[in-house]
Design a protein around this motif. Structure first.
Motif, PDB file in Angstrom:
ATOM      1  N   TRP A 178       0.576  -1.220  -0.010  1.00 11.51           N
ATOM      2  CA  TRP A 178      -0.060   0.123   0.051  1.00 11.51           C
ATOM      3  C   TRP A 178       0.894   1.120   0.054  1.00 11.51           C
ATOM      4  O   TRP A 178       0.290   2.408  -0.335  1.00 11.51           O
ATOM      5  N   ALA A 179       1.875   1.320   0.533  1.00  9.43           N
ATOM      6  CA  ALA A 179       2.898   2.267   0.665  1.00  9.43           C
ATOM      7  C   ALA A 179       2.840   3.314  -0.511  1.00  9.43           C
ATOM      8  O   ALA A 179       2.971   4.572  -0.453  1.00  9.43           O
ATOM      9  N   ASP A 180       2.879   2.645  -1.783  1.00  8.96           N
ATOM     10  CA  ASP A 180       3.317   3.622  -3.035  1.00  8.96           C
ATOM     11  C   ASP A 180       2.003   3.507  -3.845  1.00  8.96           C
ATOM     12  O   ASP A 180       2.039   3.898  -4.769  1.00  8.96           O
ATOM     13  N   LYS A 181       1.064   3.318  -3.162  1.00  6.90           N
ATOM     14  CA  LYS A 181      -0.701   3.368  -3.795  1.00  6.90           C
ATOM     15  C   LYS A 181      -1.266   4.469  -3.338  1.00  6.90           C
ATOM     16  O   LYS A 181      -2.370   4.736  -3.485  1.00  6.90           O
ATOM     17  N   GLY A 182      -0.810   5.417  -2.284  1.00  9.35           N
ATOM     18  CA  GLY A 182      -1.357   6.545  -1.955  1.00  9.35           C
ATOM     19  C   GLY A 182      -2.351   6.062  -0.442  1.00  9.35           C
ATOM     20  O   GLY A 182      -2.687   7.241  -0.246  1.00  9.35           O
ATOM     21  N   ALA A 183      -2.119   5.178   0.058  1.00  8.95           N
ATOM     22  CA  ALA A 183      -2.755   4.842   1.244  1.00  8.95           C
ATOM     23  C   ALA A 183      -2.082   5.539   2.493  1.00  8.95           C
ATOM     24  O   ALA A 183      -0.773   5.759   2.296  1.00  8.95           O
ATOM     25  N   SER A 184      -2.582   5.971   3.354  1.00  7.20           N
ATOM     26  CA  SER A 184      -2.223   6.785   4.655  1.00  7.20           C
ATOM     27  C   SER A 184      -1.989   6.052   5.769  1.00  7.20           C
ATOM     28  O   SER A 184      -1.716   6.660   6.687  1.00  7.20           O
ATOM     29  N   SER A 185      -3.064   4.810   5.864  1.00  6.06           N
ATOM     30  CA  SER A 185      -3.189   4.414   7.024  1.00  6.06           C
ATOM     31  C   SER A 185      -2.826   2.922   7.150  1.00  6.06           C
ATOM     32  O   SER A 185      -3.388   2.124   6.321  1.00  6.06           O
ATOM     33  N   GLY A 186      -2.077   2.416   8.371  1.00  4.36           N
ATOM     34  CA  GLY A 186      -1.816   1.041   8.235  1.00  4.36           C
ATOM     35  C   GLY A 186      -3.118   0.010   8.665  1.00  4.36           C
ATOM     36  O   GLY A 186      -3.147  -0.914   8.531  1.00  4.36           O
ATOM     37  N   ASN A 187      -4.103   0.920   9.201  1.00  2.74           N
ATOM     38  CA  ASN A 187      -5.247   0.194   9.353  1.00  2.74           C
ATOM     39  C   ASN A 187      -5.897  -0.585   8.285  1.00  2.74           C
ATOM     40  O   ASN A 187      -6.705  -1.484   8.375  1.00  2.74           O
ATOM     41  N   VAL A 188      -5.443  -0.070   6.944  1.00  2.22           N
ATOM     42  CA  VAL A 188      -6.082  -0.639   5.701  1.00  2.22           C
ATOM     43  C   VAL A 188      -5.466  -2.048   5.690  1.00  2.22           C
ATOM     44  O   VAL A 188      -6.397  -3.140   5.123  1.00  2.22           O
ATOM     45  N   VAL A 189      -4.535  -2.702   6.405  1.00  2.00           N
ATOM     46  CA  VAL A 189      -3.999  -3.987   6.480  1.00  2.00           C
ATOM     47  C   VAL A 189      -5.146  -4.536   7.286  1.00  2.00           C
ATOM     48  O   VAL A 189      -5.607  -5.662   6.736  1.00  2.00           O
ATOM     49  N   ASP A 190      -5.680  -4.441   8.217  1.00  6.12           N
ATOM     50  CA  ASP A 190      -6.662  -4.849   9.008  1.00  6.12           C
ATOM     51  C   ASP A 190      -7.887  -5.022   8.459  1.00  6.12           C
ATOM     52  O   ASP A 190      -8.576  -5.990   8.515  1.00  6.12           O
ATOM     53  N   VAL A 191      -8.256  -4.100   7.647  1.00  3.30           N
ATOM     54  CA  VAL A 191      -9.487  -3.996   6.931  1.00  3.30           C
ATOM     55  C   VAL A 191      -9.488  -5.229   5.835  1.00  3.30           C
ATOM     56  O   VAL A 191     -10.402  -5.943   5.769  1.00  3.30           O
ATOM     57  N   TYR A 192      -8.368  -5.298   5.209  1.00  3.07           N
ATOM     58  CA  TYR A 192      -8.404  -6.508   4.184  1.00  3.07           C
ATOM     59  C   TYR A 192      -8.146  -7.737   4.710  1.00  3.07           C
ATOM     60  O   TYR A 192      -8.426  -8.569   4.171  1.00  3.07           O
ATOM     61  N   VAL A 193      -7.599  -7.940   5.804  1.00  2.00           N
ATOM     62  CA  VAL A 193      -7.499  -9.059   6.418  1.00  2.00           C
ATOM     63  C   VAL A 193      -8.773  -9.327   6.739  1.00  2.00           C
ATOM     64  O   VAL A 193      -9.216 -10.879   6.700  1.00  2.00           O
ATOM     65  N   GLY A 194      -9.515  -8.516   7.242  1.00  4.75           N
ATOM     66  CA  GLY A 194     -10.897  -9.025   7.573  1.00  4.75           C
ATOM     67  C   GLY A 194     -11.887  -9.151   6.241  1.00  4.75           C
ATOM     68  O   GLY A 194     -12.801 -10.268   6.506  1.00  4.75           O
ATOM     69  N   TYR A 195     -11.621  -8.608   5.304  1.00  4.24           N
ATOM     70  CA  TYR A 195     -12.208  -8.986   4.007  1.00  4.24           C
ATOM     71  C   TYR A 195     -11.955 -10.570   3.498  1.00  4.24           C
ATOM     72  O   TYR A 195     -12.954 -11.131   3.252  1.00  4.24           O
ATOM     73  N   LEU A 196     -10.667 -10.833   3.939  1.00  4.43           N
ATOM     74  CA  LEU A 196     -10.377 -12.251   3.513  1.00  4.43           C
ATOM     75  C   LEU A 196     -11.030 -13.362   4.422  1.00  4.43           C
ATOM     76  O   LEU A 196     -11.469 -14.383   4.275  1.00  4.43           O
ATOM     77  N   ARG A 197     -10.945 -13.031   5.488  1.00  4.15           N
ATOM     78  CA  ARG A 197     -11.583 -13.959   6.394  1.00  4.15           C
ATOM     79  C   ARG A 197     -13.010 -13.938   6.302  1.00  4.15           C
ATOM     80  O   ARG A 197     -13.792 -15.259   6.424  1.00  4.15           O
ATOM     81  N   LYS A 198     -13.772 -12.876   6.076  1.00 12.31           N
ATOM     82  CA  LYS A 198     -15.187 -12.980   5.747  1.00 12.31           C
ATOM     83  C   LYS A 198     -15.525 -13.557   4.329  1.00 12.31           C
ATOM     84  O   LYS A 198     -16.398 -14.607   4.328  1.00 12.31           O
ATOM     85  N   LYS A 199     -14.789 -13.372   3.474  1.00 11.54           N
ATOM     86  CA  LYS A 199     -14.965 -13.794   2.023  1.00 11.54           C
ATOM     87  C   LYS A 199     -14.841 -15.395   1.947  1.00 11.54           C
ATOM     88  O   LYS A 199     -15.338 -16.258   1.116  1.00 11.54           O
ATOM     89  N   LEU A 200     -13.643 -16.010   2.626  1.00  8.24           N
ATOM     90  CA  LEU A 200     -13.254 -17.258   2.765  1.00  8.24           C
ATOM     91  C   LEU A 200     -13.805 -17.941   3.684  1.00  8.24           C
ATOM     92  O   LEU A 200     -13.490 -19.322   3.721  1.00  8.24           O
ATOM     93  N   ASP A 201     -14.745 -17.417   4.549  1.00  5.80           N
ATOM     94  CA  ASP A 201     -15.237 -18.420   5.704  1.00  5.80           C
ATOM     95  C   ASP A 201     -16.107 -19.357   4.969  1.00  5.80           C
ATOM     96  O   ASP A 201     -16.875 -19.377   4.447  1.00  5.80           O
ATOM     97  N   PRO A 202     -15.458 -20.707   5.916  1.00  8.37           N
ATOM     98  CA  PRO A 202     -14.771 -21.142   6.680  1.00  8.37           C
ATOM     99  C   PRO A 202     -13.216 -21.184   5.961  1.00  8.37           C
ATOM    100  O   PRO A 202     -13.219 -21.961   5.233  1.00  8.37           O
ATOM    101  N   MET A 203     -12.194 -20.258   6.410  1.00  5.57           N
ATOM    102  CA  MET A 203     -11.153 -20.488   5.947  1.00  5.57           C
ATOM    103  C   MET A 203     -10.447 -21.836   5.980  1.00  5.57           C
ATOM    104  O   MET A 203      -9.615 -22.143   5.053  1.00  5.57           O
ATOM    105  N   ARG A 204     -10.563 -22.458   7.076  1.00  2.08           N
ATOM    106  CA  ARG A 204     -10.123 -23.996   7.005  1.00  2.08           C
ATOM    107  C   ARG A 204     -10.307 -24.846   6.003  1.00  2.08           C
ATOM    108  O   ARG A 204      -9.585 -25.744   5.595  1.00  2.08           O
ATOM    109  N   SER A 205     -11.527 -24.370   5.377  1.00  2.00           N
ATOM    110  CA  SER A 205     -11.789 -25.319   4.376  1.00  2.00           C
ATOM    111  C   SER A 205     -10.756 -25.213   3.035  1.00  2.00           C
ATOM    112  O   SER A 205     -10.805 -26.030   2.151  1.00  2.00           O
ATOM    113  N   PHE A 206     -10.074 -24.014   3.081  1.00  2.00           N
ATOM    114  CA  PHE A 206      -9.113 -23.813   2.109  1.00  2.00           C
ATOM    115  C   PHE A 206      -7.771 -24.367   2.474  1.00  2.00           C
ATOM    116  O   PHE A 206      -6.753 -24.252   1.925  1.00  2.00           O
ATOM    117  N   GLY A 207      -7.467 -25.074   3.747  1.00  2.00           N
ATOM    118  CA  GLY A 207      -6.509 -25.418   4.114  1.00  2.00           C
ATOM    119  C   GLY A 207      -5.491 -24.730   5.167  1.00  2.00           C
ATOM    120  O   GLY A 207      -4.500 -25.076   5.369  1.00  2.00           O
TER     121      GLY A 207
END
Length: 232
Positions: A178-207
């Protein structure tokens, strides 16, 4: 959910059975209801039950006895016990009988559903082979399950896959993606980890799982997805 999870509700109060059924169905679940211990035990034998919610008192019978009988029969179905009893000894009895969690009335329905999802994720078996992160369409696929990702979600998951079992700090991930994409907050990392967890739920089914390492960052644990195209 790709397959509708079926939840067994065991309670002798018809109003509670009705309320729990309606609420769970609004959250995308299918429900089965029983008001007796013997018929409920038969449901574990005959039906494909994803999880169960069992009241402590079922008429003159004990929910503790039902849970104990289910475990003795070898069923590993996630079970949440539901009761107005809040004493530590009662919660201990439920857990010792084999329940996975214990919810005290009155309760928040959102909390009940959240606890149910946690137990379902824990019960999801890990596959024996890795999923594939397909670079041609930014998807992840394993067996019959395929989920489309955004470019940034795909890049984030690929980064985790390349560093399996390594703890990546938020700063490392932010600087890489994100640093070279204009993002200004490290909170974006938590947001996208949340997106992955929700989209792949249950994530364990992917191993794998993306674990939060307190005060340090995140780590992918399990089978790292293979990165490439489907015909590679």
């Amino acid at each position: 959910m790709t397959d509708t999870a079926r939840i067994l509700i065991v309670d002798d109060d018809p109003e509670i059975l009705s309320a729990l059924s309606r609420g769970l169905e609004l959250h995308g679940y299918a429900t089965l209801t029983e008001n007796r211990v013997d018929s409920a035990l038969a449901r574990f034998e005959d039906a494909e039950v994803s999880a169960a919610i069992v009241d402590v008192m079922i008429g003159e019978d004990s929910g503790f006895d039902l849970v104990r009988a289910v475990r003795t029969a070898g069923h590993r179905t996630p079970i949440l016990m539901l009761s107005a009893l809040s004493e530590v000894d009662d919660r201990t009895r439920g857990l010792e009988a084999g329940a996975d969690d214990y919810v005290v009335k009155p309760f928040s329905f959102d909390e009940l559903v959240a606890r149910l999802k946690v137990q379902q994720r824990r019960a999801t078996p890990m596959p024996l082979r890795p999923a594939r992160l397909d670079t041609s369409d930014w998807s992840i696929e394993l067996d019959q399950r395929k989920v489309m990702l955004t470019q940034r979600e795909f890049e984030l998951l690929s980064m985790f896959a390349k560093h399996r079992d390594e703890t990546l700090s938020r700063a490392q991930i932010f600087d890489s993606l994100w640093a070279d994409k204009g993002a200004s907050s490290g909170n974006v990392v938590d947001v996208y980890v949340g997106y992955l967890r929700k989209k792949l739920d249950p994530m364990r089914s992917f191993g794998f799982e993306i674990k939060t390492i307190r005060n340090r960052g995140f780590m992918l644990a399990g089978l790292a997805p293979v990165i490439g195209q489907a015909d590679d």
